[in-house]
Each structure stands twice: as structure tokens, then as C-alpha cells.
Design an enzyme around this catalytic site. Structure first.
Site, PDB file in Angstrom:
ATOM      1  N   HIS A   1       3.424   9.123   2.054  1.00 23.16           N
ATOM      2  CA  HIS A   1       3.252   8.227   2.880  1.00 23.16           C
ATOM      3  C   HIS A   1       4.807   8.327   4.261  1.00 23.16           C
ATOM      4  O   HIS A   1       5.218   9.553   3.624  1.00 23.16           O
ATOM      5  CB  HIS A   1       4.294   6.855   2.948  1.00 23.16           C
ATOM      6  CG  HIS A   1       2.752   5.666   2.232  1.00 23.16           C
ATOM      7  ND1 HIS A   1       3.164   5.054   1.298  1.00 23.16           N
ATOM      8  CD2 HIS A   1       1.779   5.682   2.632  1.00 23.16           C
ATOM      9  CE1 HIS A   1       1.967   4.455   0.762  1.00 23.16           C
ATOM     10  NE2 HIS A   1       0.870   5.027   1.451  1.00 23.16           N
TER      11      HIS A   1
ATOM     12  N   CYS B   1       9.164  -0.089   0.269  1.00 21.74           N
ATOM     13  CA  CYS B   1       7.901  -0.151  -0.192  1.00 21.74           C
ATOM     14  C   CYS B   1       7.981  -1.780  -0.440  1.00 21.74           C
ATOM     15  O   CYS B   1       6.819  -2.519  -0.266  1.00 21.74           O
ATOM     16  CB  CYS B   1       7.516   0.463  -1.115  1.00 21.74           C
ATOM     17  SG  CYS B   1       7.801   2.290  -1.564  1.00 21.74           S
TER      18      CYS B   1
HETATM   19  C1  CIR Z   1       0.498   3.919  -4.528  1.00 20.22           C
HETATM   20  O1  CIR Z   1       0.360   4.940  -4.637  1.00 20.22           O
HETATM   21  O2  CIR Z   1       0.223   2.780  -3.842  1.00 20.22           O
HETATM   22  C2  CIR Z   1       1.927   3.017  -5.350  1.00 20.22           C
HETATM   23  N1  CIR Z   1       1.733   3.535  -6.482  1.00 20.22           N
HETATM   24  C3  CIR Z   1       3.424   2.919  -4.129  1.00 20.22           C
HETATM   25  C4  CIR Z   1       3.045   3.171  -3.048  1.00 20.22           C
HETATM   26  C5  CIR Z   1       4.299   3.083  -2.529  1.00 20.22           C
HETATM   27  N2  CIR Z   1       4.605   2.278  -0.974  1.00 20.22           N
HETATM   28  C6  CIR Z   1       5.098   2.195  -0.193  1.00 20.22           C
HETATM   29  O3  CIR Z   1       5.670   3.558   0.232  1.00 20.22           O
HETATM   30  N3  CIR Z   1       5.191   2.076   1.128  1.00 20.22           N
END
Ligand code: CIR
Length: 262
Positions: free
Chosen positions: A160, A247
């Protein structure tokens, strides 16, 4: 008063989505303990914690940031790029409707909240494997009436936008220059994360505090040398799921409480 929306770590956490990391065994009890310490840090920074219902079958449900972008004027309900994550969204929508009018990113648009960085009245939107140009344009149209300046940035080296850059305040960014070109941010001041700490550019600024992941002591020392107050939280198990500090919460400025307190 800041409200932090969080969600307990799912029983299925081990089956999380992974894009830029190899799968490792996640120690669930430790991950949950780290998440509890993370909530403590948010509380210490002045947030009221509001926990969303657990979603035991949704592996990535703890990463609530990706499901909504909350601005002062409106909340944008995201449409996560990973189809496995879309059932996380309805309960977040219900929760944020109590605080803001809502607008939606609709198909074929996709947008993860982790790709949206607010810096004052500017929004930087990452075009990533999760956020497509249609989703980014939908977001832009939604926020246009409120006068936000929107800049799109191509993301290829990490999951991201906020894996590569986060805001320390409304004028200063923490950037990992190995993942994103600092000149993309124009006149904003840039502090670089330590080159030996690949995932250190994700920190959470709230009130006068920066919540940082304890695995990145060199970047933390840089921030402390700049006079910043840091709360360090061990997120080693959560990092294995490609998660980071921002997150695991959605921050909402709850002005209703301020109004009711006169
Ligand atoms: C994903 O791949 O969607 C989750 N394992 C990690 C999401 C992390 N979210 C973020 O950095 N906003």
C-alpha cells in the site's frame, strides 16, 4: 475526542492475504497480546477504543484501516482490492454511520484505505495491486466538494501507499525512499526511515504521539532525535500478516462528544 475503531484478530489470521512477504507461522496468542498492547497505546495517546465485532472467519479483519477512509466531513466506505476482504466492510459501515455521512466506492472500483494518506487538506492515493484507477477516481469525486487536493501515486514495490509513507503531522512525512520517490510529495518536509528497516515508514500520528512498531528501533531513534514522543509497540506477529501500525485502526474525530460536553 478521538475514537479508534479496532477489531479483534480472527481465528483464521494464519490464512491472511500476503503479497510481498513469504508466509510464516503466526503465533495467534502472541499476535492477540500484541494487538491488546496496540490498543493500550492508542488509549495512552488519548483515543477511546471502540471494538468492532469479531469476524472469526475473515483472516484479515483486524486490518480495519483498509475498509474505510474517515475525513472530517464524510466517510468513504472502501471496496477492498482483495475479494476475500469484502465481507469485512458491512460492519465497519454500520459503525462509521454513527459518526459521518457515508459515500461508497462501487464496482468496478477498488480501493484499500491503506492506499489513502491524508496530509492536512491533501489526499495522496496509491494506485496499487489493491486500489485501481476507477476506485481512486471515485474517491476523488466524492471528496471534490470538500476541497481536498488529490494526487495519485503509482505503487509497485510494496502493498500500500502507507507501507512506504505516513504523515508525522500536517507538514511532515516519514518516507522510505527505497519504496517511493520522496519528490512525489512536493513541498512537504520529508524524514526518511532508516535504510536497514524496510517496513519502518508506517507510523501512526495521533495527538502529540507517534505509535511505532518496536521492530524498527533505528527509525524510532531518528524520530526521537527530532523531538517526537514515541510509543513503541511490538507488532512482530502482526507484521507477518503484512500488517503495520496504521492498518489496525480507523481513527475518527468524534465531534459529537465535544459538542455534548459544550
Ligand atoms: C492484506 O494483505 O490485505 C493483509 N494481510 C494486510 C493488510 C495491511 N493493511 C494495511 O497496510 N493497511
Amino acid at each position: 475526542m478521538w475514537v479508534a475503531l479496532t477489531r479483534p484478530i480472527s481465528d483464521a489470521f494464519q490464512d491472511c492475504q500476503l503479497t510481498h512477504r513469504a508466509r510464516e507461522r503466526i503465533e495467534l496468542a502472541t499476535a492477540r497480546m500484541q494487538h491488546a498492547r496496540y490498543e493500550d497505546a492508542l488509549a495512552q495517546a488519548g483515543c477511546r477504543i471502540r471494538r468492532l465485532q469479531p469476524l472469526p472467519e475473515m483472516p484479515d479483519a483486524v486490518f480495519v484501516e483498509d475498509t474505510a477512509v474517515v475525513l472530517d466531513e464524510i466517510a468513504i466506505v472502501a471496496r477492498p482490492g482483495a475479494a476475500s476482504r469484502r465481507l469485512e466492510v458491512p460492519s465497519v459501515t454500520n459503525a462509521i454511520e454513527a459518526y459521518r455521512p457515508t459515500a461508497f466506492v462501487n464496482p468496478p472500483g477498488t480501493l484499500d484505505g491503506g492506499d489513502v494518506l491524508r496530509v492536512g487538506r491533501r489526499l495522496f492515493v496509491g494506485l496499487s495491486s489493491r486500489t485501481n484507477p476507477v476506485g481512486a477516481e471515485m474517491l476523488e469525486r466524492i471528496v471534490d466538494p470538500y476541497g481536498y487536493e488529490v494526487t495519485h501515486i503509482e505503487i509497485v514495490k510494496c502493498l500500500h501507499l502507507k507501507s512506504a509513507v505516513t504523515a508525522l503531522d500536517d507538514r511532515t512525512l516519514l518516507v522510505n525512499p527505497a519504496l517511493i520517490e520522496p519528490s512525489a510529495f512536493g513541498e512537504l518536509k520529508v524524514v526518511e526511515s532508516d535504510p536497514s528497516e524496510a517496513e519502518a515508514a508506517n507510523v501512526l500520528a495521533i495527538n502529540d504521539v507517534l505509535i511505532c512498531a518496536a521492530q524498527f528501533p533505528r527509525t524510532q531513534a531518528r524520530l526521537e532525535q527530532l523531538g517526537r514522543r514515541v510509543i513503541s509497540v511490538d507488532l512482530s506477529e502482526i507484521t507477518k500478516a503484512e500488517g503495520a501500525v496504521t492498518c489496525c485502526s480507523i481513527l475518527v474525530d468524534d465531534r459529537r462528544e465535544a459538542l455534548s460536553q459544550g
